[in-house]
Design a protein around this motif. Structure first.
Motif, PDB file in Angstrom:
ATOM      1  N   UNK A  44      -5.390   2.714  -6.391  1.00  0.00           N
ATOM      2  CA  UNK A  44      -4.505   3.819  -7.130  1.00  0.00           C
ATOM      3  C   UNK A  44      -5.675   4.870  -7.662  1.00  0.00           C
ATOM      4  N   UNK A  45      -6.598   4.277  -8.463  1.00  0.00           N
ATOM      5  CA  UNK A  45      -7.837   5.328  -8.861  1.00  0.00           C
ATOM      6  C   UNK A  45      -8.405   5.915  -8.054  1.00  0.00           C
ATOM      7  N   UNK A  46      -8.735   5.387  -6.541  1.00  0.00           N
ATOM      8  CA  UNK A  46      -9.580   5.974  -5.762  1.00  0.00           C
ATOM      9  C   UNK A  46      -8.696   6.999  -4.989  1.00  0.00           C
ATOM     10  N   UNK A  47      -7.413   6.675  -4.805  1.00  0.00           N
ATOM     11  CA  UNK A  47      -6.387   7.862  -4.068  1.00  0.00           C
ATOM     12  C   UNK A  47      -6.280   8.802  -5.099  1.00  0.00           C
TER      13      UNK A  47
ATOM     14  N   UNK B 244      -2.774  22.981   1.458  1.00  0.00           N
ATOM     15  CA  UNK B 244      -2.021  21.964   1.896  1.00  0.00           C
ATOM     16  C   UNK B 244      -2.781  20.669   1.946  1.00  0.00           C
ATOM     17  N   UNK B 245      -2.348  19.910   1.285  1.00  0.00           N
ATOM     18  CA  UNK B 245      -2.814  18.309   1.350  1.00  0.00           C
ATOM     19  C   UNK B 245      -1.876  17.385   1.911  1.00  0.00           C
ATOM     20  N   UNK B 246      -2.415  16.476   2.860  1.00  0.00           N
ATOM     21  CA  UNK B 246      -1.732  15.371   3.394  1.00  0.00           C
ATOM     22  C   UNK B 246      -2.397  14.029   2.826  1.00  0.00           C
ATOM     23  N   UNK B 247      -1.555  13.077   2.148  1.00  0.00           N
ATOM     24  CA  UNK B 247      -1.844  11.835   2.075  1.00  0.00           C
ATOM     25  C   UNK B 247      -1.361  11.019   3.208  1.00  0.00           C
ATOM     26  N   UNK B 248      -2.349  10.272   3.919  1.00  0.00           N
ATOM     27  CA  UNK B 248      -1.809   9.565   4.948  1.00  0.00           C
ATOM     28  C   UNK B 248      -2.286   8.124   5.010  1.00  0.00           C
ATOM     29  N   UNK B 249      -1.372   7.073   5.178  1.00  0.00           N
ATOM     30  CA  UNK B 249      -1.307   5.720   5.326  1.00  0.00           C
ATOM     31  C   UNK B 249      -1.289   5.132   6.899  1.00  0.00           C
TER      32      UNK B 249
ATOM     33  N   UNK C  39      -6.865  11.363   2.927  1.00  0.00           N
ATOM     34  CA  UNK C  39      -6.354  12.389   2.170  1.00  0.00           C
ATOM     35  C   UNK C  39      -7.123  13.798   3.095  1.00  0.00           C
ATOM     36  N   UNK C  40      -6.250  14.605   3.451  1.00  0.00           N
ATOM     37  CA  UNK C  40      -6.902  15.588   4.266  1.00  0.00           C
ATOM     38  C   UNK C  40      -6.553  17.077   3.623  1.00  0.00           C
ATOM     39  N   UNK C  41      -7.359  17.916   3.142  1.00  0.00           N
ATOM     40  CA  UNK C  41      -7.182  18.994   2.712  1.00  0.00           C
ATOM     41  C   UNK C  41      -7.480  20.357   3.705  1.00  0.00           C
ATOM     42  N   UNK C  42      -7.079  21.176   3.311  1.00  0.00           N
ATOM     43  CA  UNK C  42      -7.524  22.618   4.233  1.00  0.00           C
ATOM     44  C   UNK C  42      -8.280  23.703   3.500  1.00  0.00           C
ATOM     45  N   UNK C  43      -9.105  23.008   2.530  1.00  0.00           N
ATOM     46  CA  UNK C  43      -9.986  23.682   1.877  1.00  0.00           C
ATOM     47  C   UNK C  43     -11.441  24.421   2.564  1.00  0.00           C
ATOM     48  N   UNK C  44     -12.234  24.708   2.027  1.00  0.00           N
ATOM     49  CA  UNK C  44     -13.517  25.301   2.661  1.00  0.00           C
ATOM     50  C   UNK C  44     -14.340  24.233   3.552  1.00  0.00           C
TER      51      UNK C  44
ATOM     52  N   UNK D 162       0.886  -1.122  -0.001  1.00  0.00           N
ATOM     53  CA  UNK D 162       0.007   0.076  -0.038  1.00  0.00           C
ATOM     54  C   UNK D 162       0.897   1.184  -0.109  1.00  0.00           C
ATOM     55  N   UNK D 163       2.107   1.128   0.386  1.00  0.00           N
ATOM     56  CA  UNK D 163       2.869   2.591   0.735  1.00  0.00           C
ATOM     57  C   UNK D 163       3.376   2.779  -0.596  1.00  0.00           C
ATOM     58  N   UNK D 164       3.568   1.798  -1.387  1.00  0.00           N
ATOM     59  CA  UNK D 164       3.860   2.064  -2.936  1.00  0.00           C
ATOM     60  C   UNK D 164       2.776   2.587  -3.587  1.00  0.00           C
ATOM     61  N   UNK D 165       1.785   2.084  -3.506  1.00  0.00           N
ATOM     62  CA  UNK D 165       0.758   2.294  -4.287  1.00  0.00           C
ATOM     63  C   UNK D 165       0.337   3.969  -3.852  1.00  0.00           C
ATOM     64  N   UNK D 166       0.509   4.417  -2.571  1.00  0.00           N
ATOM     65  CA  UNK D 166       0.083   6.109  -2.250  1.00  0.00           C
ATOM     66  C   UNK D 166       0.998   6.641  -2.900  1.00  0.00           C
ATOM     67  N   UNK D 167       2.435   6.348  -2.805  1.00  0.00           N
ATOM     68  CA  UNK D 167       3.389   7.024  -3.306  1.00  0.00           C
ATOM     69  C   UNK D 167       3.216   7.410  -4.884  1.00  0.00           C
ATOM     70  N   UNK D 168       2.874   6.200  -5.718  1.00  0.00           N
ATOM     71  CA  UNK D 168       2.703   6.298  -6.996  1.00  0.00           C
ATOM     72  C   UNK D 168       1.453   7.208  -7.459  1.00  0.00           C
ATOM     73  N   UNK D 169       0.549   7.134  -6.673  1.00  0.00           N
ATOM     74  CA  UNK D 169      -0.754   8.164  -6.844  1.00  0.00           C
ATOM     75  C   UNK D 169      -0.203   9.547  -6.554  1.00  0.00           C
ATOM     76  N   UNK D 170       0.614   9.748  -5.661  1.00  0.00           N
ATOM     77  CA  UNK D 170       0.976  10.956  -5.184  1.00  0.00           C
ATOM     78  C   UNK D 170       1.753  11.630  -6.324  1.00  0.00           C
TER      79      UNK D 170
END
Lengths: 96, 911
Positions: free
Chosen positions: B802-805, B822-827, B838-843, B761-769
């Protein structure tokens, strides 16, 4: 970050604690074990503890322990529980 | 030395104080402000169990056998643990049936049998006599000790004094007087003696404090604490012997006494009286479960120190160990303590005698004398106007006679025995009630004949192995009865029945009598049939906690009686005032006007019977009511039918309830489904309009730019390029939209191709990023990756995860402000799966939008005014994929604080 709350095994965490009746019977069994051989015979030794014969110390401490256990069981269980369970008591008393 | 008049005056003052408390207690009870309606008074009143036996006798017993005085208190402690199951049931049964005594309880359980009630009463009177005599002996001998110390000769042989010189005789007289004053001042319909209970509770406090005071004085003033006493005793081999249980046979006695005291704590008539009959609220049983054992513990704490102190200080044989509690303070000139100890002992004795004689008087009156008197037609009792006075007279005389018999017992027999030996004889007798009593509330099949057989067998064996030998040992029967057995047959020796040797007489008697009692009770019950009345009563007793409807036992009654007859009957036993009040209350409760109704319904007949039962016992009440009511209770066959019918009705109504609950649940589900369908329908309409809108916008721009290009062939190259780029972009957007619609349709129809592999899963998240990094750069938004250093591999479809991320990341980009996002992707790895956020600081997302955000074409913001940022299908696709992979997806957000989209996947997704 917490796991999704609705996925955690709530049914296990909220497992119903055994009722006051079961606990009291367990305390009774514990008392039987404490005050009878072989445990009694184990402490029937020619030893003194704090200047008091071991047997006397043991019997009185075990007695006090049992009373404490009973007090904990009675005072910890919610007042309502006994009333709820009262309705189901007396079932299955048909066999000798 | 204390003067005799001081002792007598103090004793009388104390007894008068008790009486004042009792009087006050009764007065408060009449005003409805009970002083005994709390669990502490209840537990203290049960401590009437601790009599002179405990106060003086325990020390005597310990001087002979060390720790062997203790099983008498361990047994009740064990039983107390079961009180919530056993005692509470007895209390409930007694309240429902207005039980007045243990004889009444047993007779009532086995078909309101007069025979059984009488039998229990006779066993109780004969069996308890030695126990009462023990109290008389203790009071009179301690009085003599207090008066004559150090001259011990006077305490030796009470039996040789003339009657009028014997303090025991006067003690018996005074106690009789007080018992009469306490218990039989008036007849109470409910047979509660609140004043007496208050006085008993007070006495329990006094005797406890008195004994603790003596124990404290002996242990800490005369000696240097517990250790000092035992260490000095250990130097004497005769005393050190008492530190141990003894040989194997002694363990047998230990166990037997534990079991014996376990059952007598509910079978002794006075324990039944205070714990069951006098109970005002069954919830009090709860606290008594530990308060009563605690009382026993405290009052026994100093028994061993006092015993060994007495054995150390007095030369052997000079002072009777039964009197150590008093002799020790006297010998050390602590006269105040000695007098206090005497009052404590007096408390212990009077408490026991008062409750016991009142309990016995009630039993003798209700279950022995009244049934006989009512049968003697020539007395014309049936026609007497008011019998309540007669009842009181019978009870008063019973108290006098019981005390006189007990006095005779101590004078003729008890003198040569220690206190505990006398008491144990009574314990064995009371234990005979246990099988019928405890069996009766848990075993419906036990029959009247079984109970009679068990009681008779157990009682006869007790009589033969314990009571008669005590006569022989005192010289009232030939000594050969013990040594050679009845008729000189060795097998019939009362202490070695059938050659069973090596047991203490009490253990021996207990073993044989219980074997006979339980054996006969069970065997005869199994071999005989219950009659209709027994069957009814057995059900009422065993199933007392089962809801039975309003009628109780009245549904079994098919007789007729006139109201006037019933009224007259009750009047004779309860007196005018109480009868009028009871009937008035009944009329008000059932909305009946007795002026108009002359024929009593079964309910009223039953009501009258219970009223009478509270005064003269169930069996006699039954006979009395039957004398004015024509008709019989229904036959056994019908009883069975009614019982069956009742249980069928209960079962049926339970089933109905269940069904209706199911129906309700189903209705609620249907309603919810309907709501959802409506919502989906609305969504579909929205979908079509959205799709139309979405399709039309790119199509319109493609068409218009194509037209411009078509109509203006002479456009310059730069402009051309620009227009063509727009056409290409809009076409891409169009095809993306169509692809997504198709994707979603495929997933939902289950036609999607899934290829499962082991993924990290770490690699998948990284690739998606990485795949979305360009988007972030364009809008100058920071993307942070938070990956665990180590985690297990997972089994899933890599491309779909990957599509979901990527979907979530591109969503986040869309909603973040340019330049400051600022967007964080956390596993995070869990025990059975992993979570990606996936955490953003939007509205943020308004709460009302959150429940539907994963639906198709749900877009945050007004689709009509603002230009939609996406197709509205991304999150719907995400949810479909995650669900297919066996996980879940959710969002947490508050307006203005960004949003966190998270999904959880198991390590092993289902294929």
């Amino acid at each position: 970050m917490a796991r999704a709350p609705h996925r955690s095994p709530a049914s296990l965490r909220m497992a119903r604690p055994s009722g006051i009746r079961e606990r009291l019977v367990a305390a009774f069994m514990m008392g039987l074990a404490l005050f009878n051989p072989p445990l009694l015979a184990v402490f029937n030794a020619p030893t003194m503890l704090w200047g008091i014969p071991l047997l006397f110390v043991y019997v009185f401490l075990a007695w006090l322990g049992l009373i404490l256990a009973l007090a904990l069981i009675i005072e910890r269980s919610a007042e309502t529980e006994g009333d709820n369970r009262a309705a189901t008591e007396g079932e299955g008393g048909d066999a000798p | 030395m204390l003067h005799s008049s001081t002792i007598i005056v103090v004793s009388f003052a104390y007894l008068c104080l008790l009486f004042a408390i009792a009087y006050w207690g009764d007065k408060r009870a009449d005003q409805g402000r009970s002083i005994i309606a709390n669990p502490y008074t209840y537990a203290l009143s049960i401590a009437v169990y601790c009599t002179s036996w405990t106060f003086y006798g325990s020390v005597g017993r310990a001087a002979e056998g060390g720790i062997h005085f203790l099983p008498i208190y361990l047994g009740p402690t064990l039983m107390a643990a079961l009180w919530w199951l056993v005692l509470r049931k007895m209390v409930r049964i007694s309240k429902v049936n207005r039980i007045t005594s243990i004889a009444d309880f047993i007779s009532s359980r086995y078909g309101k049998s007069q025979l059984l009630g009488g039998l229990v009463t006779i066993i109780a009177v004969i069996g308890i006599m030695p126990y009462i005599s023990l109290q008389l002996k203790a009071v009179s001998s301690t009085f003599t000790v207090l008066l004559n110390y150090p001259d011990q000769a006077a305490t030796r042989d009470v039996a040789q004094l003339p009657l009028l010189w014997d303090t025991g005789f006067y003690v018996a007289l005074v106690l009789a007087l007080f018992s009469i004053l306490f218990g039989t001042r008036h007849i109470d319909a409910s047979e509660h003696h609140e004043g007496m209970v208050a006085a008993i509770a007070f006495e329990s406090v006094v005797k406890l404090i008195a004994f603790l005071a003596v124990g404290f004085a002996v242990t800490f003033l005369m000696f240097d604490g517990f250790g000092d006493i035992f260490t000095r005793a250990a130097e004497n081999p005769d005393l050190a012997r008492l530190f141990h249980v003894g040989d194997i046979g002694h363990y047998g006695d230990w166990i037997a006494l534990t079991l014996l005291s376990m059952v007598v704590i509910i079978c002794l008539p006075r324990q039944f009286q205070v714990a069951v009959v006098e109970n005002v609220d069954e919830r009090h049983v709860r606290k008594a479960v530990w308060l009563f054992p605690l009382y026993l513990f405290l009052i026994n704490l100093f028994v061993l120190p006092i015993t060994f102190a007495g054995l150390l200080l007095f030369p052997p044989g000079q002072v009777n160990p039964d009197n150590f509690v008093l002799a020790l303070p006297i010998a050390h000139q602590m006269e105040g303590i000695a007098l206090f100890a005497f009052i404590g002992g007096l408390s212990a004795a009077t408490g026991m005698v008062i409750v016991e004689t009142i309990a016995l008087a009630t039993m003798v009156c209700n279950d022995l004398v009244m049934p006989v008197l009512l049968r003697l037609r020539w007395l014309k009792l049936q026609e007497r106007k008011d019998i309540s006075g007669l009842l009181l007279t019978i009870r008063r005389w019973t108290i006098v006679i019981v005390l006189f018999l007990s006095y005779l017992y101590v004078r003729l027999i008890g003198g040569s025995f220690t206190l505990v030996t006398i008491g144990l004889v009574s314990f064995c007798a009371a234990a005979q009630f246990a099988p019928a009593l405890i069996g009766g509330i848990f075993w419906k099949g036990a029959t009247q004949k079984g109970a009679v057989a068990g009681l008779v067998a157990g009682f006869l064996i007790w009589l033969y192995t314990l009571l008669l030998p005590s006569f022989a040992r005192s010289g009232w029967l030939p000594e050969t009865f013990i040594t050679d057995g009845l008729f000189g047959m060795a097998l019939l020796r009362p202490y070695e029945l059938l050659g069973l040797t090596g047991l203490d007489p009490v253990t021996h008697s207990l073993v044989w009598s219980m074997m006979a009692n339980i054996g006969c009770y069970v065997m005869v019950s199994l071999l005989t049939q219950q009659n209709a009345m027994e069957r009814i009563q057995a059900t009422l007793f065993v199933d007392v906690f089962r809801p039975s409807g309003e009628h109780g036992s009245s549904r079994f009654w098919r007789g007729t009686a006139t109201v006037a007859d019933l009224y007259a009957l009750v009047l004779r036993f309860l007196g005018r005032e109480r009868t009028e009040r009871a009937f008035r209350l009944y009329a008000a409760e059932h909305k009946i006007d007795f002026a108009k109704v002359t024929q009593a319904d079964p309910d009223l007949v039953n009501f009258s019977e219970r009223l009478l039962a509270g005064t003269i016992g169930a069996a006699s009440a039954r006979v009395m009511v039957a004398s004015v009511a024509k008709g019989e209770i229904v036959g056994l066959h019908e009883v069975m039918e009614i019982l069956d019918e009742a249980s069928h009705v209960i079962a049926y109504s339970q089933k109905l309830e269940q069904k209706s609950a199911e129906l309700e649940a189903a209705t609620a589900e249907l309603r919810a489904a309907n709501e959802r369908l409506k919502e989906l329908d609305r969504l579909k309409d929205d979908f079509i309009s959205t799709v139309t809108h979405e399709l039309r916008t790119p199509l319109t721009s493609i068409r218009s730019f194509s037209e411009i290009l078509h109509d203006n062939p002479d456009l310059d190259a730069g402009q051309r390029q620009e227009f063509l780029l727009i056409v290409i972009r809009e076409s891409e957007r169009l095809s993306r939209l169509i692809n997504q619609v198709l994707d979603l349709a495929k997933i939902e129809a289950g036609n999607m191709q899934w290829t499962f592999t082991m993924i990290d899963p770490r690699e998948v998240v990284h690739d998606a990023a990485n795949a979305t990094r360009q988007l972030f750069k364009d809008k100058r938004i920071v993307l942070e990756e938070k990956l665990p250093p180590d985690m297990p591999m997972a089994w899933a479809d890599r491309d779909r995860v990957m599509q979901v991320i990527i979907n979530l990341l591109s969503n986040a980009v869309k909603f973040c402000a340019e330049g400051e996002g600022l967007v964080q992707v956390k596993l995070e790895a869990g025990n059975d799966g992993y979570e990606i956020c996936v955490i953003d600081n939007g509205p943020g997302i308004p709460p009302e939008a959150q429940p539907t955000i994963f639906e198709k074409f749900q877009q945050v913001g007004d689709t009509l005014t603002a230009k939609p940022e996406g197709t509205g299908l991304g999150l719907a696709i995400c949810r479909s994929i995650v669900h297919r992979l066996g996980g879940d997806i959710w969002v947490r957000s508050a307006p203005g604080e960004g949003a966190a989209f998270c999904f959880f996947l198991p390590y092993r997704s289902p294929e």
